[in-house]
Design a protein around this motif. Structure first.
Motif, PDB file in Angstrom:
ATOM      1  N   VAL B  11       0.848  -1.192   0.000  1.00  0.00           N
ATOM      2  CA  VAL B  11       0.000   0.000   0.000  1.00  0.00           C
ATOM      3  C   VAL B  11       0.880   1.238   0.000  1.00  0.00           C
ATOM      4  CG1 VAL B  11      -0.248  -0.085   2.534  1.00  0.00           C
ATOM      5  CG2 VAL B  11      -1.906   1.189   1.163  1.00  0.00           C
ATOM      6  N   ILE B  12       0.466   2.178  -0.817  1.00  0.00           N
ATOM      7  CA  ILE B  12       1.129   3.483  -0.866  1.00  0.00           C
ATOM      8  C   ILE B  12       0.110   4.522  -0.452  1.00  0.00           C
ATOM      9  CG2 ILE B  12       2.322   5.177  -2.308  1.00  0.00           C
ATOM     10  CD1 ILE B  12       3.112   2.843  -4.160  1.00  0.00           C
ATOM     11  N   CYS B  13       0.453   5.354   0.493  1.00  0.00           N
ATOM     12  CA  CYS B  13      -0.494   6.371   0.927  1.00  0.00           C
ATOM     13  C   CYS B  13       0.224   7.703   1.106  1.00  0.00           C
ATOM     14  CB  CYS B  13      -1.178   5.951   2.225  1.00  0.00           C
ATOM     15  SG  CYS B  13      -0.113   5.992   3.677  1.00  0.00           S
ATOM     16  N   LYS B  14      -0.570   8.728   1.162  1.00  0.00           N
ATOM     17  CA  LYS B  14      -0.003  10.075   1.331  1.00  0.00           C
ATOM     18  C   LYS B  14       0.148  10.377   2.813  1.00  0.00           C
ATOM     19  CE  LYS B  14      -1.556  12.074  -3.016  1.00  0.00           C
ATOM     20  NZ  LYS B  14      -2.280  13.197  -3.673  1.00  0.00           N
ATOM     21  N   SER B  15       1.114  11.190   3.102  1.00  0.00           N
ATOM     22  CA  SER B  15       1.375  11.593   4.472  1.00  0.00           C
ATOM     23  C   SER B  15       0.116  12.219   5.086  1.00  0.00           C
ATOM     24  CB  SER B  15       2.522  12.601   4.487  1.00  0.00           C
ATOM     25  OG  SER B  15       2.921  12.872   5.789  1.00  0.00           O
ATOM     26  N   GLY B  16      -0.208  11.804   6.295  1.00  0.00           N
ATOM     27  CA  GLY B  16      -1.376  12.353   6.977  1.00  0.00           C
ATOM     28  C   GLY B  16      -2.615  11.490   6.887  1.00  0.00           C
ATOM     29  N   THR B  17      -2.613  10.543   5.997  1.00  0.00           N
ATOM     30  CA  THR B  17      -3.768   9.651   5.854  1.00  0.00           C
ATOM     31  C   THR B  17      -3.580   8.413   6.735  1.00  0.00           C
ATOM     32  OG1 THR B  17      -2.807   8.494   3.959  1.00  0.00           O
ATOM     33  CG2 THR B  17      -4.165  10.421   3.498  1.00  0.00           C
ATOM     34  N   SER B  18      -4.662   7.636   6.865  1.00  0.00           N
ATOM     35  CA  SER B  18      -4.621   6.421   7.680  1.00  0.00           C
ATOM     36  C   SER B  18      -4.723   5.194   6.798  1.00  0.00           C
ATOM     37  CB  SER B  18      -5.770   6.425   8.691  1.00  0.00           C
ATOM     38  OG  SER B  18      -5.624   7.493   9.606  1.00  0.00           O
ATOM     39  N   VAL B  19      -4.112   4.142   7.238  1.00  0.00           N
ATOM     40  CA  VAL B  19      -4.093   2.891   6.481  1.00  0.00           C
ATOM     41  C   VAL B  19      -4.469   1.734   7.402  1.00  0.00           C
ATOM     42  CG1 VAL B  19      -2.627   1.258   5.257  1.00  0.00           C
ATOM     43  CG2 VAL B  19      -2.324   3.695   4.903  1.00  0.00           C
ATOM     44  N   PRO B  86       6.192   9.548   6.511  1.00  0.00           N
ATOM     45  CA  PRO B  86       7.201   8.757   5.789  1.00  0.00           C
ATOM     46  C   PRO B  86       8.007   7.819   6.680  1.00  0.00           C
ATOM     47  CG  PRO B  86       7.132  10.965   4.899  1.00  0.00           C
ATOM     48  CD  PRO B  86       6.203  10.959   6.101  1.00  0.00           C
ATOM     49  N   GLU B  87       8.257   8.209   7.929  1.00  0.00           N
ATOM     50  CA  GLU B  87       9.035   7.336   8.821  1.00  0.00           C
ATOM     51  C   GLU B  87       8.268   6.086   9.241  1.00  0.00           C
ATOM     52  OE1 GLU B  87       8.375  10.556   9.327  1.00  0.00           O
ATOM     53  OE2 GLU B  87       7.720  10.947  11.402  1.00  0.00           O
ATOM     54  N   ASP B  88       6.956   6.042   8.942  1.00  0.00           N
ATOM     55  CA  ASP B  88       6.156   4.839   9.216  1.00  0.00           C
ATOM     56  C   ASP B  88       6.277   3.821   8.085  1.00  0.00           C
ATOM     57  OD1 ASP B  88       3.590   7.005  10.514  1.00  0.00           O
ATOM     58  OD2 ASP B  88       5.162   5.940  11.628  1.00  0.00           O
ATOM     59  N   SER B  89       6.912   4.209   7.008  1.00  0.00           N
ATOM     60  CA  SER B  89       7.115   3.288   5.893  1.00  0.00           C
ATOM     61  C   SER B  89       7.916   2.097   6.388  1.00  0.00           C
ATOM     62  CB  SER B  89       7.861   3.984   4.750  1.00  0.00           C
ATOM     63  OG  SER B  89       7.111   5.077   4.252  1.00  0.00           O
ATOM     64  N   SER B  90       7.371   0.910   6.202  1.00  0.00           N
ATOM     65  CA  SER B  90       8.018  -0.278   6.741  1.00  0.00           C
ATOM     66  C   SER B  90       7.278  -1.513   6.234  1.00  0.00           C
ATOM     67  CB  SER B  90       7.970  -0.236   8.274  1.00  0.00           C
ATOM     68  OG  SER B  90       8.727  -1.294   8.840  1.00  0.00           O
ATOM     69  N   PHE B  91       7.762  -2.662   6.649  1.00  0.00           N
ATOM     70  CA  PHE B  91       7.141  -3.946   6.335  1.00  0.00           C
ATOM     71  C   PHE B  91       6.425  -4.388   7.608  1.00  0.00           C
ATOM     72  CE2 PHE B  91       6.348  -7.367   3.679  1.00  0.00           C
ATOM     73  CZ  PHE B  91       6.864  -8.585   4.089  1.00  0.00           C
ATOM     74  N   GLY B 109       3.010 -10.335   5.117  1.00  0.00           N
ATOM     75  CA  GLY B 109       3.475  -8.971   5.313  1.00  0.00           C
ATOM     76  C   GLY B 109       2.795  -7.950   4.420  1.00  0.00           C
ATOM     77  N   THR B 110       2.847  -6.705   4.871  1.00  0.00           N
ATOM     78  CA  THR B 110       2.318  -5.569   4.115  1.00  0.00           C
ATOM     79  C   THR B 110       3.413  -4.527   3.997  1.00  0.00           C
ATOM     80  OG1 THR B 110       0.039  -5.889   4.893  1.00  0.00           O
ATOM     81  CG2 THR B 110       0.626  -3.693   4.099  1.00  0.00           C
ATOM     82  N   ARG B 111       3.752  -4.212   2.771  1.00  0.00           N
ATOM     83  CA  ARG B 111       4.767  -3.172   2.536  1.00  0.00           C
ATOM     84  C   ARG B 111       4.064  -1.824   2.472  1.00  0.00           C
ATOM     85  NH1 ARG B 111       9.892  -3.731   3.074  1.00  0.00           N
ATOM     86  NH2 ARG B 111       9.825  -5.636   1.842  1.00  0.00           N
ATOM     87  N   LEU B 112       4.275  -1.003   3.482  1.00  0.00           N
ATOM     88  CA  LEU B 112       3.657   0.322   3.531  1.00  0.00           C
ATOM     89  C   LEU B 112       4.667   1.375   3.111  1.00  0.00           C
ATOM     90  CD1 LEU B 112       1.471   2.408   4.336  1.00  0.00           C
ATOM     91  CD2 LEU B 112       2.352   2.285   6.681  1.00  0.00           C
ATOM     92  N   THR B 113       4.271   2.192   2.131  1.00  0.00           N
ATOM     93  CA  THR B 113       5.097   3.316   1.703  1.00  0.00           C
ATOM     94  C   THR B 113       4.281   4.577   1.879  1.00  0.00           C
ATOM     95  OG1 THR B 113       6.221   1.935   0.069  1.00  0.00           O
ATOM     96  CG2 THR B 113       6.423   4.327  -0.176  1.00  0.00           C
ATOM     97  N   VAL B 114       4.799   5.496   2.658  1.00  0.00           N
ATOM     98  CA  VAL B 114       4.113   6.779   2.901  1.00  0.00           C
ATOM     99  C   VAL B 114       4.870   7.868   2.164  1.00  0.00           C
ATOM    100  CG1 VAL B 114       3.214   8.364   4.634  1.00  0.00           C
ATOM    101  CG2 VAL B 114       3.423   5.936   5.179  1.00  0.00           C
ATOM    102  N   THR B 115       4.163   8.539   1.259  1.00  0.00           N
ATOM    103  CA  THR B 115       4.842   9.559   0.438  1.00  0.00           C
ATOM    104  C   THR B 115       4.571  10.967   0.958  1.00  0.00           C
ATOM    105  OG1 THR B 115       2.968   9.715  -1.060  1.00  0.00           O
ATOM    106  CG2 THR B 115       4.667   8.083  -1.602  1.00  0.00           C
TER     107      THR B 115
END
Lengths: 111, 115
Positions: B11-19, B86-91, B109-115
């Motif tokens: 999942v790729i999400c924008k900074s400030g959003t929830s996942v 962005p620092e929450d980006s992780s597996f 696992g879930t690969r989270l990328t916060v842009t």
């Protein structure tokens, strides 16, 4: 929690046996020895576990020293799909199964 | 064998959003589920222990208001990363166990990328 010590990395050739060592000198009497492995970009996979006696399953064998201060995970014939990080973890019997992962051993299998 | 399904895988999400990340035990009832986080080239770090029907127990240093865990049934636990940065980006990896001394089974696992 009792700690485990593993080599950072090991190398093997395909179809040869692999012996992955783990030291756990502070193990307590109720600690189970668990082995998990993690392939790249995947979650860990259970391999085997034991308490005092040696254990065998379809994936591997676990040899536990008589004093339980060390153990060895044995892959009888390594394949390329066995290339992974192998984690040796102690789990206290009867506990809530919280597992603390160390750095593990990165196993490279050469064709 | 026992299977734990984790969704989404990426999942790729924008900074400030929830996942929200879901973890399901497919063929067994999981009274306890665990959530881990793994940064590149590092080992898994336990974030929290989730027990069905009760509040999760968080490890030291993990913000419970940021990482919301819900374990509403014996087969489903969810992790919501709120106000992601962005620092929450992780597996993120979940795991579950069935019977008391059965092995722990992990999701993929879930690969989270916060842009």
């Amino acid at each position: 929690d009792a700690k485990t010590t593993q080599p950072n990395s090991m190398e093997s050739n395909e179809e040869e046996p692999v012996h992955l060592p783990c030291n756990h000198s502070t193990i307590s009497g109720t600690d189970y020895i668990h082995w998990y492995r993690q392939l790249p970009s995947q979650g860990p996979e259970y391999v085997i576990h034991g308490l005092t006696s040696n254990v065998n399953n379809r994936m591997a064998s676990l040899a536990i020293a008589e004093d339980r201060k060390s153990s060895t995970l044995i892959l009888h014939r390594a394949t390329l799909r066995d290339a992974a990080v192998y984690y040796c973890i102690l789990r206290r019997g009867g506990s809530n199964y919280k597992l603390t992962f160390g750095k593990g051993t990165l196993l490279t299998v050469n064709p | 064998g026992a299977v734990v399904s984790q969704h989404p895988s990426r999942v790729i999400c924008k900074s400030g959003t929830s996942v929200k990340i879901e973890c399901r035990s497919l063929d067994f009832q999981a009274t306890t589920m665990f959530w881990y986080r793994q940064f590149p080239k590092q080992s898994l770090m336990l974030m929290a222990t989730s027990n069905e029907g009760s509040k999760a127990t968080y490890e030291q240093g993990v913000e419970k208001d940021k990482f919301l865990i819900n374990h509403a049934s014996l087969t489903l636990s969810t992790l919501t990363v709120t106000s992601a940065h962005p620092e929450d980006s992780s597996f993120y990896i979940c795991s579950a166990r069935g019977a008391l001394d059965s092995p722990l089974h992990f999701g993929n696992g879930t690969r989270l990328t916060v842009t």
